[in-house]
Design a protein around this motif. Structure first.
Motif, short mmCIF file in Angstrom:
data_model
loop_
_atom_site.label_atom_id
_atom_site.label_comp_id
_atom_site.label_asym_id
_atom_site.label_seq_id
_atom_site.Cartn_x
_atom_site.Cartn_y
_atom_site.Cartn_z
N HIS A 138 -9.69 59.72 47.00
CA HIS A 138 -10.28 60.80 46.21
C HIS A 138 -9.54 60.98 44.87
O HIS A 138 -10.16 61.07 43.81
CB HIS A 138 -10.24 62.10 47.02
N GLN A 139 -8.22 60.98 44.94
CA GLN A 139 -7.41 61.14 43.72
C GLN A 139 -7.59 59.95 42.78
O GLN A 139 -7.65 60.12 41.56
CB GLN A 139 -5.93 61.31 44.10
N LEU A 193 -10.81 60.30 40.90
CA LEU A 193 -10.75 61.31 39.84
C LEU A 193 -10.12 60.77 38.56
O LEU A 193 -10.47 61.17 37.45
CB LEU A 193 -9.96 62.54 40.31
N THR A 194 -9.16 59.86 38.71
CA THR A 194 -8.44 59.36 37.52
C THR A 194 -9.04 58.06 36.96
O THR A 194 -8.59 57.57 35.94
CB THR A 194 -6.96 59.09 37.88
#
Length: 274
Positions: free
Chosen positions: A8-9, A12-13
């Motif tokens: 997920h992280q 996002l990036t």
């Protein structure tokens, strides 16, 4: 629960890069926009946006791709030799009138050289490409390919001395050949006999024949005079190519078309080529 927190992280990036629009999507852009304009004019913008039209066109993609390559290479060569910024090409099957190729510029996406402008629809002087229409009208009037004309220095305006409205054209090589048959004069694209052919055929009748063959942009004979046969009137490459199709099709005119079939979202056929 389908992905982990780490995934997920990472998502996002993540940086998303889009390919430039010039490299993806639209093929044969000038042709596509021409067809779209036809659809909009005939069915309206609302139908175009909401009726899910399925359009089958006449374009031959392998020929179109080859033509785009040829135009680009030739345009670059012409830019060096003649300072000509652009070029276009249109090809029509004379047996059907179907437009197989339409290249409106050397590069649609080159806005600096007005690449999105469609040269094949623009009115330009056709030069000697107009000569066959005058000869065709002369042949209709019982002149023959063997009819002799004189390629000599000629003053075509009889009021020249008093009015100053002189018209004494020359040939491309500044030479005069004396007696020539209409066949040879046309084959070699010699100007003086061609002007005499237009005079014998009649400007109004030649314009009427050209119109019947598909050239609709020429109207007032007085506007052109004898310069008409040297390309003094402006026509589009599309209509000129279509008109030449009459010669290739044994005298039968078939209007140009870009559409094979149009269906709506229910499968109903709105129009179909016959």
């Amino acid at each position: 629960g389908f992905i982990t927190e780490t995934e997920h992280q990472q998502a996002l990036t993540e940086r998303v890069t889009f390919s430039p629009s010039t490299q993806q999507g639209i093929k044969a852009p000038h042709f596509v926009i021409w067809v779209r304009d036809y659809l909009e004019n005939k069915y309206g913008i609302e139908a175009l946006n909401s009726r899910g039209l399925k359009v089958t066109t006449t374009l031959d993609w392998p020929l179109q791709a080859a033509a785009e390559k040829i135009v680009k290479e030739t345009a670059e060569e012409n830019a060096k030799k003649f300072n000509a910024k652009n070029a276009g090409l249109v090809a029509i099957d004379p047996k059907t009138g179907q437009v197989l190729v339409m290249v409106g510029s050397k590069d649609y996406f080159n806005t600096e050289d007005e690449g999105n402008f469609n040269i094949t629809l623009a009115h330009r002087q056709p030069g000697s490409a107009f000569k066959p229409f005058a000869y065709a009208e002369a042949f209709k009037k019982k002149f023959t390919p063997e009819t002799m004309l004189f390629d000599l220095e000629t003053q075509f305006d009889t009021t020249c001395k008093n009015s100053g409205n002189c018209y004494k054209p020359v040939n491309y090589d500044n030479k005069f050949r004396g007696p020539m048959s209409m066949r040879d004069a046309l084959a070699q694209s010699i100007n003086i006999p061609s002007i005499k052919t237009l005079y014998l055929a009649g400007i109004n009748d030649t314009l009427a024949l050209a119109k019947n063959m598909g050239i609709t942009s020429l109207s007032n004979a007085n506007q052109y005079g004898l310069t008409l046969v040297l390309g003094g009137g402006e026509v589009s490459p599309l209509e000129l190519t279509s008109a030449y199709g009459v010669f290739a099709n044994d005298g039968t005119r078939l209007p140009y078309t870009s559409i094979l079939k149009i269906e709506d979202d229910t499968g109903k056929i709105l129009e179909e080529f016959t």
